[in-house]
Design an enzyme around this catalytic site. Sequence first.
Site, PDB file in Angstrom:
ATOM      1  N   LYS A 203       0.823  -1.226   0.000  1.00  0.00           N
ATOM      2  CA  LYS A 203       0.000   0.000   0.000  1.00  0.00           C
ATOM      3  C   LYS A 203       0.846   1.260   0.000  1.00  0.00           C
ATOM      4  CE  LYS A 203      -4.363  -1.789   1.385  1.00  0.00           C
ATOM      5  NZ  LYS A 203      -5.412  -1.957   2.364  1.00  0.00           N
ATOM      6  N   ARG A 237      -4.201  -9.818   4.707  1.00  0.00           N
ATOM      7  CA  ARG A 237      -4.572  -9.864   3.286  1.00  0.00           C
ATOM      8  C   ARG A 237      -3.348  -9.437   2.486  1.00  0.00           C
ATOM      9  NH1 ARG A 237      -6.314  -6.493  -0.575  1.00  0.00           N
ATOM     10  NH2 ARG A 237      -7.972  -7.194  -1.956  1.00  0.00           N
TER      11      ARG A 237
END
Length: 262
Positions: A203, A237
């Site tokens: 991210k 995740r």
Amino acid sequence: MGVVNLTPDSFSDGGRWIDPGRAIEHAHSLIQQGADLIDLGAESTRPGAGEVPASEEIERLEPVLRGLAAAGVPLSVDTRKPAVMRAAIDLGADLINDVEGFRSDAAIDAVSGTGVGLCVMHMPGNPQTMQQLATYSDVVGDVREFLAQRARVLQDAGIDRRRIVLDPGIGFGKTLQHNLSLLARLPDLVVEGLPLMVGVSRKSMIGLLTGRAVDERLPGSLAALLAAVARGASIVRVHDVSATHDALTVWRAIESAAAAAA
Ligand code: HH2
């Protein structure tokens, strides 16, 4: 949880797995690398991503859900749309991962009479508006309040608490400082003992901290992931399953040695 995005535009693996055959092969490979469940997404949720019609999401998901029916691990579907939730459940999905946190009555209706697991994620607004809504009086308190409220509404709709997982939504309508506060204070996000899921893989917070491009963020992602697991995350995740599996194996061995020595 290994991620397979069936999209042309996801921020880290967009376009790689649009072909159903390649997506199925990739999911099998992630399972071999140690994934305990697979998350399939057919609409990108990156900031500003365009909305995909439900019919197109279902078209992308159908062959992959059918192809993975006997894969031997639970299948999660990452969607915000009640029609897609219903279709995915009919096609055998085991978990619905709603980045809008089952905020709409229609989403609750789509899942309430079923036995599937539910991941309730925090995001202010939607992917088009979330970055303008990144203002909180106290990010940890505000996110906790949202998760607690959704967990309550779901249980009031007759959903067994054992079906619910909560996720602070790292990177969704949050600044770097918000993301760091949420990860640092993860134990404060536990609501009624419900398990926490966390997604940090590749991210932008990792990019902001390291200056690395998306495909160079694995070391930073692993550091964030271990910090999250150390603070109580039960499901992580990730895109890079093999490396994550190794990192968790070593981390767990040290934790068990520490427990044995205590
Ligand atoms: N992050 C992404 C998508 N879905 N779901 C949950 N529960 N938690 C997350 O942190 C999360 C999520 C974003 O990552 P990715 O799927 O790789 O990108 P895109 O949304 O662009 O497809």
